[in-house]
Each structure stands twice: as structure tokens, then as C-alpha cells.
Design an enzyme around this catalytic site. Structure first.
Site, PDB file in Angstrom:
ATOM      1  N   GLY A 131       0.850  -1.185   0.000  1.00 46.01           N
ATOM      2  CA  GLY A 131       0.000   0.000   0.000  1.00 46.01           C
ATOM      3  C   GLY A 131       0.878   1.224   0.000  1.00 46.01           C
ATOM      4  O   GLY A 131       1.211   1.785  -1.046  1.00 46.01           O
ATOM      5  N   ILE A 157      -9.244  -1.180  -5.601  1.00 45.27           N
ATOM      6  CA  ILE A 157      -9.190  -0.351  -6.811  1.00 45.27           C
ATOM      7  C   ILE A 157     -10.546   0.307  -7.046  1.00 45.27           C
ATOM      8  O   ILE A 157     -11.532  -0.355  -7.402  1.00 45.27           O
ATOM      9  CB  ILE A 157      -8.779  -1.202  -8.028  1.00 45.27           C
ATOM     10  CG1 ILE A 157      -7.455  -1.930  -7.750  1.00 45.27           C
ATOM     11  CG2 ILE A 157      -8.655  -0.306  -9.262  1.00 45.27           C
ATOM     12  CD1 ILE A 157      -6.300  -1.017  -7.360  1.00 45.27           C
ATOM     13  N   GLN A 336     -21.977  14.468  17.155  1.00 43.68           N
ATOM     14  CA  GLN A 336     -22.187  14.826  18.559  1.00 43.68           C
ATOM     15  C   GLN A 336     -23.347  15.812  18.708  1.00 43.68           C
ATOM     16  O   GLN A 336     -24.132  15.725  19.655  1.00 43.68           O
ATOM     17  CB  GLN A 336     -20.905  15.428  19.139  1.00 43.68           C
ATOM     18  CG  GLN A 336     -20.844  15.482  20.649  1.00 43.68           C
ATOM     19  CD  GLN A 336     -20.695  14.085  21.263  1.00 43.68           C
ATOM     20  OE1 GLN A 336     -20.304  13.156  20.582  1.00 43.68           O
ATOM     21  NE2 GLN A 336     -21.017  13.961  22.536  1.00 43.68           N
ATOM     22  N   GLU A 363      -4.694   7.180  -1.213  1.00 47.64           N
ATOM     23  CA  GLU A 363      -3.847   8.159  -1.917  1.00 47.64           C
ATOM     24  C   GLU A 363      -2.793   8.745  -0.976  1.00 47.64           C
ATOM     25  O   GLU A 363      -2.470   9.941  -1.038  1.00 47.64           O
ATOM     26  CB  GLU A 363      -4.696   9.237  -2.581  1.00 47.64           C
ATOM     27  CG  GLU A 363      -5.574   8.646  -3.688  1.00 47.64           C
ATOM     28  CD  GLU A 363      -6.100   9.670  -4.657  1.00 47.64           C
ATOM     29  OE1 GLU A 363      -5.431  10.696  -4.883  1.00 47.64           O
ATOM     30  OE2 GLU A 363      -7.189   9.430  -5.221  1.00 47.64           O
ATOM     31  N   SER A 366      -2.193   9.598   6.217  1.00 47.79           N
ATOM     32  CA  SER A 366      -1.765  10.827   6.901  1.00 47.79           C
ATOM     33  C   SER A 366      -0.298  10.732   7.310  1.00 47.79           C
ATOM     34  O   SER A 366       0.443  11.724   7.262  1.00 47.79           O
ATOM     35  CB  SER A 366      -2.645  11.079   8.131  1.00 47.79           C
ATOM     36  OG  SER A 366      -3.956  11.418   7.753  1.00 47.79           O
TER      37      SER A 366
END
Length: 383
Positions: A131, A157, A336, A363, A366
Site C-alpha cells: 500500500g 481499486i 455529537q 492516496e 496521513s
């Protein structure tokens, strides 16, 4: 950078807003429950010009700048991020890459069809075992006369079961890591290519996600996109622009969360008055609003840099990192505000929470974005 939209950009934004209100929002809950978007949406996206944005008109595109593209992607993300993903991948990752790296023949063959929604593209990079470490992909393409024989598999995909063409990345040389990777344009109906749908996803449930298995798939040598051995550069250039698209979609999710939370807070009463009057509820709303504006401005900066021909890769990572994390915060804060009703899929915020979560993963996670930003700041690679 002028932060005021031009008349043309504002017209594009209104067009996208109207399209989403008419063709997307009324169906989003049903598509999510069925785990399938109505495929007719592809032709509609093509007819309105959204699948051809930034593609030159000589190749069937609708032109426009990258800010207009962000405006459309944001509105689609606000309506249903599963639909946004269709455009982000087929246009953002595939068509734009063909426009940048393709031969004249490849552009003429694929771009008009992709822009019109007559064909759809998918991006075949991620594998079951690779990945974030895409440079070590295992799919291999071996030269055999005037063709390559491809064996391997791809995972997660987007558009995979719907696509007509796969922008496929495979190892063609003996060099280790990214140096031995090449890119190919592979028709999705090629003999030996099997597509298996992925179901049971937490979010983006309506999106057509697939595993691709390639067994002795013959690909003509002239289907190679870009020079041999430069496939990793092709992939990274595509993902840099793709991160802007994901960021814009995240702005749409966060905006949807804000709109829903503000509306509900004004309607819902507790202790004899609307919950919007309580300071801690206003705090939740203000946090969402700041995240929306900050994420939008970071995303627009990327579009501005691209349109001015400036380096944008690090800015795209910043925008993708912030906007994806902001979308998760915004959706969670909105839930919330809704309280228990937010946990029921008759209300929009539960879906927003689920759709937002994957944005921090694909993509480039983080954590990968932080490594890219850190390398740009220090000049030292952490890979």
C-alpha cells in the site's frame, strides 16, 4: 491569489451544486444501503462536463482550470463521496495522467471517451501486500515479442468493476524498488484479467471497489504509458494532483457536516430552547466551520499553484493531510450535535463519519503525508 471566484468559476460551482441536488443527494442513502451507486450517474457526469474538466477541448475535454475542478469535486463530496470518487479516479488519476504522459495515439484513443463518460478509468497501483510501499509492488510484466505478459494482483481499486481501462503499474526490469516499474493502459476486458468486487466496506459503500487479478494478460508494447522504467514517476505525479482532489472532496464532507449540524441545532430543542443556544454546541459548530475554511484555503492554494505552473507536490500533501483529518473531526463533531439521532442512517451525519474515515488512508495515509512534508522541510528522507 485572488480568493474571489471568477464568473466562470462561480457558474461551474452553481452547476455542480444543482447537479448534486438533483442527481446525487436524493439517492445517497439508498446507494449507501445497497452498496452500489446507480451506474447511470457516469453518463450524467460526462454529459455535464465534469469528467472532462482541465482536459483540453481538442481531446474532448471541457477545459477549465484546477480551481473549477476543486469546486466540482467539493460539491460532489458534499453530496456523496462515492460519486466524488468516480470523478477523482477516472479524471483525476487516469485521464489527467494520460494527458500528461500519453502519446498522441493514446490521448486520441482514451481521452474523448473518458471525458464523455463513455469509458471509465481505474488506477491499478495498490496491491494486497503493498500500500504505502508502492515502490515494492510485485505485479510483473515480461516482454514477449511485441507485447508484455502481465501477472499479479491489485487491491482496493476504485471504479475497478466498472472501468474500461486500467492504468496499471507493473515491474518490467530487474532493478529493485521503484526503478523497475512501468505504467500501462490495459483494457479492462483483456483476457486473463479478473475483477472481484469488494463489499462490506465501512464507508464509500456505494463506490465500485475491486480486486484485480491478472493471469498471463498480454498487453501490447505500445500500451506503455511514458518511458519504460518511469512508471513510479507516472504514479507519483498522478497522486500529487489526486491529493488535491481528495482534499477538495474532504472539504465537501466537512461542509455537509457543518450544514447538517447547524440546521439540526436550530431545530432540536432541549430544556425548552434550541440546542444552538448552548455554548458547548456553538463550540462544536465553530470548530467545524474553522476546519472547513482552513481546509478549503489549503486546497485552493494547490489549484492555484498548478494553474500557475509552480511546484505543488508538498502543498498537495499539506492540503490532503489537513483536509482529511479535518473531515473526520467535522463529521464526528456533527454527530455529537445530533446525539442519538446521528447514529441512525436516516440522518446524514453517520454516513459522513464513515465516508470521512477512509480519506486519511488512501492516496497516501496521513503518516505518509507527514513524511513527505518532513522531507521537504529537512531535505532528509525518512523512507
Amino acid at each position: 491569489m485572488n480568493l474571489e471566484l471568477s464568473e466562470e468559476q462561480e457558474a461551474v460551482r452553481r452547476l455542480a451544486e444543482d447537479f448534486v441536488a438533483r442527481e446525487v443527494t436524493p439517492h445517497a442513502v439508498a446507494w449507501d444501503r445497497a452498496e452500489q451507486v446507480d451506474r447511470a450517474i457516469v453518463k450524467k457526469l460526462g454529459a455535464v462536463g465534469f469528467l472532462g474538466l482541465t482536459i483540453p477541448e481538442e481531446y474532448g475535454g471541457s477545459g477549465g482550470d484546477h480551481l473549477a475542478y476543486c469546486l466540482v469535486t467539493e460539491e460532489l463530496g458534499r453530496g456523496d463521496s462515492s460519486v466524488r470518487g468516480i470523478v477523482s479516479v477516472s479524471l483525476g488519476l487516469v485521464a489527467k495522467t494520460i494527458a500528461s504522459w500519453g502519446s498522441e495515439e493514446q490521448k486520441r484513443e482514451w481521452l474523448p471517451r473518458l471525458a464523455a463518460g463513455e469509458a471509465l478509468g481505474c488506477f491499478g497501483l495498490t496491491e494486497p501486500g503493498t500500500g504505502s510501499d508502492a515502490g515494492n509492488l510485485a505485479t510483473r510484466a515480461v516482454r514477449d515479442g511485441d507485447a508484455y505478459v502481465v501477472n499479479g494482483s491489485k487491491m482496493f481499486i476504485t471504479n475497478g468493476t466498472w472501468a474500461d481501462v486500467v492504468l496499471l503499474f507493473a515491474r518490467t526490469g530487474g532493478a529493485p524498488g521503484h526503478k523497475g516499474i512501468s505504467a500501462f493502459l490495459v483494457p479492462a476486458d483483456a483476457p486473463g484479467l479478473t475483477r472481484r468486487p469488494v463489499h462490506g466496506k465501512l464507508g464509500l459503500r456505494g463506490q465500485a471497489t475491486a480486486e484485480l487479478v491478472l493471469e498471463d494478460v498480454r498487453v501490447p508494447a505500445d500500451a506503455m504509458l511514458g518511458p519504460e522504467g518511469k512508471g513510479f514517476a507516472v504514479a507519483m505525479s498522478a497522486l500529487a494532483k489526486g491529493r488535491m482532489s481528495v482534499a477538495a472532496g474532504c472539504v465537501g464532507i466537512a461542509q455537509a457536516a457543518l450544514d447538517a449540524a447547524v440546521r439540526y441545532a436550530g431545530e432540536r430543542e432541549q430544556f425548552g430552547k434550541p440546542i444552538a443556544s448552548y455554548q458547548l454546541v456553538q463550540e462544536l459548530l465553530s470548530d467545524i466551520a474553522v476546519d472547513v475554511d482552513a481546509a478549503r484555503l489549503l486546497t485552493w492554494r494547490v489549484a492555484d499553484l498548478i494553474d500557475r505552473g509552480r511546484d505543488f507536490a508538498t502543498a498537495a500533501s499539506k492540503a490532503k493531510l489537513y483536509a482529511s483529518e479535518a473531515a473526520v473531526r467535522a463529521a464526528n463533531n456533527a454527530l455529537q450535535v445530533f446525539g442519538g439521532y446521528g447514529y441512525i442512517d436516516e440522518y446524514p451525519v453517520g454516513k459522513l463519519v464513515r465516508d470521512a474515515r477512509v480519506m486519511t488512508l488512501y492516496e497516501g495515509t496521513s503518516q505518509i503525508q507527514k513524511l513527505i512534508i518532513g522531507r521537504a522541510l529537512t531535505g532528509v528522507s525518512a523512507f
